[in-house]
Design an enzyme around this catalytic site. Sequence first.
Site, PDB file in Angstrom:
ATOM      1  N   ASP A 120     -38.146 -51.452   9.145  1.00 45.11           N
ATOM      2  CA  ASP A 120     -38.607 -52.715   9.707  1.00 45.11           C
ATOM      3  C   ASP A 120     -40.026 -53.034   9.270  1.00 45.11           C
ATOM      4  O   ASP A 120     -40.345 -54.190   8.978  1.00 45.11           O
ATOM      5  CB  ASP A 120     -38.543 -52.664  11.230  1.00 45.11           C
ATOM      6  CG  ASP A 120     -37.123 -52.660  11.759  1.00 45.11           C
ATOM      7  OD1 ASP A 120     -36.177 -52.604  10.948  1.00 45.11           O
ATOM      8  OD2 ASP A 120     -36.953 -52.691  12.991  1.00 45.11           O
ATOM      9  N   GLN A 153     -40.627 -42.131  16.974  1.00 53.04           N
ATOM     10  CA  GLN A 153     -39.562 -41.213  16.551  1.00 53.04           C
ATOM     11  C   GLN A 153     -38.288 -41.944  16.945  1.00 53.04           C
ATOM     12  O   GLN A 153     -37.926 -42.004  18.115  1.00 53.04           O
ATOM     13  CB  GLN A 153     -39.675 -39.874  17.283  1.00 53.04           C
ATOM     14  CG  GLN A 153     -38.770 -38.761  16.728  1.00 53.04           C
ATOM     15  CD  GLN A 153     -37.294 -39.066  16.794  1.00 53.04           C
ATOM     16  OE1 GLN A 153     -36.672 -39.425  15.770  1.00 53.04           O
ATOM     17  NE2 GLN A 153     -36.694 -38.947  17.970  1.00 53.04           N
ATOM     18  N   SER A 157     -35.562 -51.471  22.470  1.00 51.61           N
ATOM     19  CA  SER A 157     -34.299 -51.072  21.853  1.00 51.61           C
ATOM     20  C   SER A 157     -33.118 -51.297  22.780  1.00 51.61           C
ATOM     21  O   SER A 157     -33.229 -51.149  24.010  1.00 51.61           O
ATOM     22  CB  SER A 157     -34.367 -49.586  21.466  1.00 51.61           C
ATOM     23  OG  SER A 157     -33.098 -49.096  21.107  1.00 51.61           O
ATOM     24  N   GLU A 170     -30.884 -49.279  23.083  1.00 54.67           N
ATOM     25  CA  GLU A 170     -30.581 -47.974  23.683  1.00 54.67           C
ATOM     26  C   GLU A 170     -31.094 -47.881  25.121  1.00 54.67           C
ATOM     27  O   GLU A 170     -30.676 -46.995  25.869  1.00 54.67           O
ATOM     28  CB  GLU A 170     -31.184 -46.849  22.841  1.00 54.67           C
ATOM     29  CG  GLU A 170     -30.479 -46.606  21.507  1.00 54.67           C
ATOM     30  CD  GLU A 170     -29.132 -45.893  21.685  1.00 54.67           C
ATOM     31  OE1 GLU A 170     -28.950 -45.209  22.702  1.00 54.67           O
ATOM     32  OE2 GLU A 170     -28.286 -46.019  20.782  1.00 54.67           O
ATOM     33  N   TYR A 221     -34.724 -40.776  23.709  1.00 55.78           N
ATOM     34  CA  TYR A 221     -35.227 -41.953  22.988  1.00 55.78           C
ATOM     35  C   TYR A 221     -35.135 -43.194  23.873  1.00 55.78           C
ATOM     36  O   TYR A 221     -36.093 -43.966  24.002  1.00 55.78           O
ATOM     37  CB  TYR A 221     -34.434 -42.158  21.709  1.00 55.78           C
ATOM     38  CG  TYR A 221     -34.737 -43.448  20.993  1.00 55.78           C
ATOM     39  CD1 TYR A 221     -35.884 -43.586  20.215  1.00 55.78           C
ATOM     40  CD2 TYR A 221     -33.875 -44.545  21.083  1.00 55.78           C
ATOM     41  CE1 TYR A 221     -36.165 -44.772  19.558  1.00 55.78           C
ATOM     42  CE2 TYR A 221     -34.143 -45.727  20.435  1.00 55.78           C
ATOM     43  CZ  TYR A 221     -35.288 -45.846  19.676  1.00 55.78           C
ATOM     44  OH  TYR A 221     -35.568 -47.024  19.037  1.00 55.78           O
TER      45      TYR A 221
END
Length: 337
Positions: free
Chosen positions: A14, A89, A131, A133, A154
């Site tokens: 990105d 990360q 995100s 996630e 994460y």
Amino acid sequence: MAKSALITGVTGQDGSYLAELLLSKGYEVHGLVRRSSSFNTERLDGIYQDPHTANRRLFLHFGDLNDGVTLINVLRDINPDEVYNLGAQSHVRVSFDQPVFTGDVTGVAAMRLLEAVRAARVRTKIYQASSSEMFGATPPPQNEETPFYPRSPYGVAKVYAYWATRNYREAYGLFAVNGILFNHESPRRGETFVTRKVTRAVARIQAGLQEKLYMGNLGAVRDWGYAPEYVEGMWRMLQHSEPQDYVLATNTAYSVRDFVQMAFDHAGLEWEKYVEHDERYERPTEVDALIGDYSKAKTELGWEPKVLTPELVKIMVDADVQELDDERAGRNIRIDS
């Protein structure tokens, strides 16, 4: 006078696309890179080699999101109009193996950067890379109002960074936004991420250089888009009159198995002959389905995706086939069994 921007994670997928976009818009672009004994700037090579930029508007600074003092100094020196925090990360499976490290550089580091902006007393707009996630186990479709239920270290770290950004916006009046981006891929995606792992394997199997592709959960459903389009969405968020949080997605759903099949089909191969399961690639807790509703971004930012998953797969397979052809023209390559 040209605008200036600071990008953390500028050497990533990105970051490199965003640097190109901002340079094309006349920005002076500054990137934060970690000092190491080897160069990790290959995704920026095209910018360095472009005679129209020729390094005149792209500057790299050594620094780390774990080093608050350096962040303050860099911000004071640059005084950027915009800051894009893309450093992290970002490998979900790896976050189970390095949970504390992931929590620090993906979560706490976002707070560290926000505090550095406040301490440096620079007037800047801040983009935080959030995100999908974060939604984890919450059923799709997911949008800006969907509750978070992260299923990985994460995802947990990203939730921390999201709320830190919201808090600094509300407490200190910072122009700080969260871009909640669903999976977005490209030929620049790292080779250990599932999409690039698949398309790279397809190219090598087609060339007779690899025999098998070992995968984890093929049933996971994801919303995959094209990274260059998503970085434009990041930029649009910071051009809006008010700081708000936005989902960027395609609102389409494909399983990992679908992605694998499309990639092998594009190369004229039967995927079942080459793909085998390996439990080492399974996550301790899985996210079954992520499908994003980008209605708010379409209405308020005028953003919507153009490249959907089937075309994305072809772009990535073709790029990996071409990259392999270029490599083979220059040297011999071993066969992976």
